[in-house]
Design a protein around this motif. Structure first.
Motif, PDB file in Angstrom:
ATOM      1  N   ASP A 276      -3.638  37.107 -52.837  1.00 34.86           N
ATOM      2  CA  ASP A 276      -3.859  35.664 -52.878  1.00 34.86           C
ATOM      3  C   ASP A 276      -4.221  35.072 -51.956  1.00 34.86           C
ATOM      4  N   LEU A 277      -5.544  35.409 -51.614  1.00 33.36           N
ATOM      5  CA  LEU A 277      -6.553  34.840 -50.597  1.00 33.36           C
ATOM      6  C   LEU A 277      -6.907  33.191 -50.966  1.00 33.36           C
ATOM      7  N   ARG A 278      -7.026  33.029 -52.266  1.00 38.37           N
ATOM      8  CA  ARG A 278      -7.046  31.456 -52.662  1.00 38.37           C
ATOM      9  C   ARG A 278      -6.001  30.638 -52.197  1.00 38.37           C
ATOM     10  N   ALA A 279      -4.673  30.843 -52.082  1.00 38.96           N
ATOM     11  CA  ALA A 279      -3.648  30.281 -51.621  1.00 38.96           C
ATOM     12  C   ALA A 279      -3.904  29.921 -50.219  1.00 38.96           C
ATOM     13  N   TRP A 280      -4.203  30.992 -49.381  1.00 42.16           N
ATOM     14  CA  TRP A 280      -4.598  30.819 -48.110  1.00 42.16           C
ATOM     15  C   TRP A 280      -5.722  29.848 -47.652  1.00 42.16           C
ATOM     16  N   LEU A 281      -6.411  29.926 -48.503  1.00 42.21           N
ATOM     17  CA  LEU A 281      -7.523  29.011 -48.214  1.00 42.21           C
ATOM     18  C   LEU A 281      -7.438  27.421 -48.623  1.00 42.21           C
TER      19      LEU A 281
ATOM     20  N   LEU B 177     -14.104  34.452 -59.482  1.00 40.91           N
ATOM     21  CA  LEU B 177     -13.174  34.357 -58.695  1.00 40.91           C
ATOM     22  C   LEU B 177     -14.031  34.299 -57.155  1.00 40.91           C
ATOM     23  N   ALA B 178     -14.890  35.252 -57.200  1.00 37.42           N
ATOM     24  CA  ALA B 178     -15.640  35.635 -55.924  1.00 37.42           C
ATOM     25  C   ALA B 178     -16.621  34.282 -55.517  1.00 37.42           C
ATOM     26  N   LEU B 179     -16.989  33.657 -56.408  1.00 38.57           N
ATOM     27  CA  LEU B 179     -17.794  32.217 -56.326  1.00 38.57           C
ATOM     28  C   LEU B 179     -16.829  31.332 -55.791  1.00 38.57           C
ATOM     29  N   TYR B 180     -15.652  31.018 -56.300  1.00 36.05           N
ATOM     30  CA  TYR B 180     -14.551  30.271 -56.039  1.00 36.05           C
ATOM     31  C   TYR B 180     -14.229  30.499 -54.457  1.00 36.05           C
ATOM     32  N   LEU B 181     -13.872  31.877 -54.214  1.00 32.41           N
ATOM     33  CA  LEU B 181     -13.389  32.124 -52.845  1.00 32.41           C
ATOM     34  C   LEU B 181     -14.567  31.763 -51.846  1.00 32.41           C
ATOM     35  N   LEU B 182     -15.650  31.893 -51.979  1.00 30.33           N
ATOM     36  CA  LEU B 182     -16.897  31.736 -51.392  1.00 30.33           C
ATOM     37  C   LEU B 182     -17.089  30.059 -51.063  1.00 30.33           C
ATOM     38  N   VAL B 183     -16.855  29.488 -51.901  1.00 33.41           N
ATOM     39  CA  VAL B 183     -16.701  27.858 -51.994  1.00 33.41           C
ATOM     40  C   VAL B 183     -15.777  27.346 -51.145  1.00 33.41           C
ATOM     41  N   TYR B 184     -14.515  27.832 -51.458  1.00 34.85           N
ATOM     42  CA  TYR B 184     -13.348  27.485 -50.831  1.00 34.85           C
ATOM     43  C   TYR B 184     -13.188  28.048 -49.558  1.00 34.85           C
ATOM     44  N   ALA B 185     -13.807  28.900 -48.892  1.00 34.87           N
ATOM     45  CA  ALA B 185     -13.761  29.240 -47.755  1.00 34.87           C
ATOM     46  C   ALA B 185     -14.231  28.404 -46.678  1.00 34.87           C
ATOM     47  N   PHE B 186     -15.081  27.614 -47.223  1.00 32.27           N
ATOM     48  CA  PHE B 186     -15.790  26.761 -46.199  1.00 32.27           C
ATOM     49  C   PHE B 186     -16.030  24.931 -46.831  1.00 32.27           C
TER      50      PHE B 186
ATOM     51  N   VAL C 146     -12.841  41.900 -54.544  1.00 26.03           N
ATOM     52  CA  VAL C 146     -12.294  40.564 -55.154  1.00 26.03           C
ATOM     53  C   VAL C 146     -10.768  41.214 -55.476  1.00 26.03           C
ATOM     54  N   GLU C 147     -10.714  42.304 -55.771  1.00 24.86           N
ATOM     55  CA  GLU C 147      -9.162  42.932 -56.272  1.00 24.86           C
ATOM     56  C   GLU C 147      -8.132  42.537 -55.108  1.00 24.86           C
ATOM     57  N   GLN C 148      -8.753  42.876 -54.063  1.00 22.35           N
ATOM     58  CA  GLN C 148      -7.787  42.848 -52.766  1.00 22.35           C
ATOM     59  C   GLN C 148      -7.466  41.348 -52.501  1.00 22.35           C
ATOM     60  N   TRP C 149      -8.614  40.596 -52.813  1.00 24.75           N
ATOM     61  CA  TRP C 149      -8.353  39.095 -52.592  1.00 24.75           C
ATOM     62  C   TRP C 149      -7.486  38.738 -53.549  1.00 24.75           C
ATOM     63  N   ARG C 150      -7.355  39.067 -54.833  1.00 27.67           N
ATOM     64  CA  ARG C 150      -6.545  38.644 -55.813  1.00 27.67           C
ATOM     65  C   ARG C 150      -5.079  39.062 -55.583  1.00 27.67           C
ATOM     66  N   GLU C 151      -4.998  40.205 -54.954  1.00 29.83           N
ATOM     67  CA  GLU C 151      -3.630  40.787 -54.744  1.00 29.83           C
ATOM     68  C   GLU C 151      -3.046  40.224 -53.636  1.00 29.83           C
TER      69      GLU C 151
ATOM     70  N   LEU D 111       3.348  32.343 -48.002  1.00 24.78           N
ATOM     71  CA  LEU D 111       2.132  33.282 -48.563  1.00 24.78           C
ATOM     72  C   LEU D 111       2.586  34.566 -48.371  1.00 24.78           C
ATOM     73  N   GLY D 112       3.541  35.048 -47.723  1.00 20.51           N
ATOM     74  CA  GLY D 112       3.852  36.395 -47.681  1.00 20.51           C
ATOM     75  C   GLY D 112       3.399  36.802 -46.408  1.00 20.51           C
ATOM     76  N   GLY D 113       3.067  36.167 -45.562  1.00 21.26           N
ATOM     77  CA  GLY D 113       2.792  36.530 -44.217  1.00 21.26           C
ATOM     78  C   GLY D 113       3.892  36.321 -43.277  1.00 21.26           C
ATOM     79  N   THR D 114       4.906  37.272 -43.366  1.00 16.32           N
ATOM     80  CA  THR D 114       6.189  37.171 -42.511  1.00 16.32           C
ATOM     81  C   THR D 114       6.019  37.642 -41.288  1.00 16.32           C
ATOM     82  N   ALA D 115       5.044  38.281 -40.959  1.00 15.21           N
ATOM     83  CA  ALA D 115       4.732  38.933 -39.469  1.00 15.21           C
ATOM     84  C   ALA D 115       4.469  37.949 -38.583  1.00 15.21           C
ATOM     85  N   TRP D 116       4.921  38.211 -37.149  1.00 16.57           N
ATOM     86  CA  TRP D 116       4.582  37.358 -36.081  1.00 16.57           C
ATOM     87  C   TRP D 116       3.104  36.829 -35.939  1.00 16.57           C
TER      88      TRP D 116
END
Length: 380
Positions: free
Chosen positions: A228-233, A50-59, A221-226, A242-247
């Motif tokens: 769902d950073l993957r979906a944000w990327l 997951l850490a590798l996946y997030l690193l790749v998908y980040a850019f 990684v646990e915080q990113w999983r919680e 995505l759960g980001g209801t704040a302004w």
């Protein structure tokens, strides 16, 4: 591009020299695309994956969009350029969308033919088409990068902009495409000599940035999983979904854009500027992009990639396999077989069949141009 009559002969006499760096960058980016898709099934059982996946998908897709924008023109398109949007984007999209519909029907027993909902990787073809339509209008504005950023961030506040025609993801990545065009328009790379001289501290800093990003991806990684950073990327859902209801949810995307720019810069700083044995494969990234999903599909859907243990063994195996798949799909035999699907011309489709003719070179939607007669691979 239409060449003015007074400069046409000069352009023919002095053809533009191909810069190996950009082919290296294209192929490196497409390898990351294949890698991200190959690793995806491992992320549910492995924090390292997951850490590798997030690193790749980040850019990796922002970097691909940036390169595509770098080789795009914002001027009024000529008739042949307009025809190439049809032959290079629209027709391949419908061909591969049809192939995916048939594949799902044969393998899964059901399919929902809907060309407005791109299958898997096909969203990027639509994105390239929309980028080309939007860019001339952005280029008319005083601050095109600012407006592109406003669109990329603002679209996340609109829940009615979704995956239909890949519009949400396309607009989310619009800033990177526009930035690539802006860099070329202002001749930033040449003026700063970014491809001529590379001090020792540049690659050293690039390695430090990528390693630091990997460490952050792993440690939290646990915080990113919680969250769902993957979906944000993916850039393809509204903040509310995505759960980001704040302004201030748009600030999260702004931060992700900044991270993508930093990591893309570090990634490009590590790529070779000279020709390598694999450099010419960068001219055929669309083959890899459109075909690799069919190679990975059986492995992803069969569940064979789930629960692989130990991770320290299987993750490197998957990484190596992804690189080999990218190399294999860019080879000449594969291109020869699948060229009618990836690079269709269909002259019968046009009132003027000459619009579909290949005149001296071929090109693909990412802006890569190459001779009609392919030279043999260069060694070294």
């Amino acid at each position: 591009m239409t060449i003015p009559p007074d400069t046409a002969s000069a352009a023919v006499a002095r053809p533009r020299e191909r810069v190996p760096f950009w082919d290296n960058a294209r192929f490196a980016c497409i390898v990351l695309v294949v890698l991200g898709h190959a690793v995806q099934r491992l992320i549910y059982d492995s924090d390292v994956a997951l850490a590798l996946y997030l690193l790749v998908y980040a850019f990796h897709m922002p970097a691909f969009a940036l390169i595509s924008g770098y080789f795009s023109k914002a001027g009024t398109p000529g008739r042949r350029q307009m025809a190439r949007v049809i032959t290079d984007i629209v027709v391949p999209y419908f061909i591969f969308e049809t192939l995916w519909t048939v594949t799902k029907w044969l393998v899964e027993g059901s399919a929902n033919p809907n060309p407005t909902q791109p299958s898997w990787t096909l969203w990027f073809l639509l994105a390239l088409g929309i980028f080309r339509l939007v860019l001339p209008y952005l280029a008319l504005l005083r601050w095109p990068l600012l407006w592109a950023a406003v669109v990329s961030i603002g679209v996340g506040y609109l829940p009615n902009v979704d995956s239909t025609l890949s519009l949400s993801r396309t607009l989310g990545l619009l800033f990177f495409f526009t930035l690539g065009w802006w860099l070329r328009e202002r001749d930033v790379v040449a003026r700063l000599g970014l491809l001529r001289h590379r001090p020792w501290w540049v690659p050293a800093s690039a390695v430090a940035v990528l390693v630091a990003a990997g460490v952050v991806a792993w440690l939290f990684v646990e915080q990113w999983r919680e969250m769902d950073l993957r979906a944000w990327l993916f850039y393809d859902e509204s903040y509310a979904a995505l759960g980001g209801t704040a302004w201030w949810a748009g600030a999260v995307r702004l931060a992700l854009i900044a991270v993508a720019l930093l990591l893309s810069t570090a990634f490009f700083a590590l790529l070779p500027r000279s020709t390598r044995w694999w450099t010419h494969f960068g001219q055929y990234t669309m083959y890899v992009y459109l075909l690799h999903s069919f190679v990975l599909y059986p492995f992803r859907e069969s569940g064979i990639l789930r629960g692989l243990d130990p991770t320290w063994f299987w993750l490197p195996v998957v990484v190596v396999a992804a690189v080999l798949i990218a190399l294999g799909l860019a080879t000449k035999p594969v291109r020869r077989v699948f060229r009618p699907l990836v690079e269709p011309r269909w002259p019968w489709l046009f009132a003027d069949p000459q619009l579909a003719a290949r005149e001296g070179h071929r090109s693909d939607p990412t802006g890569s141009r190459r001779p009609a007669q392919e030279p043999p691979p260069r060694a070294g």
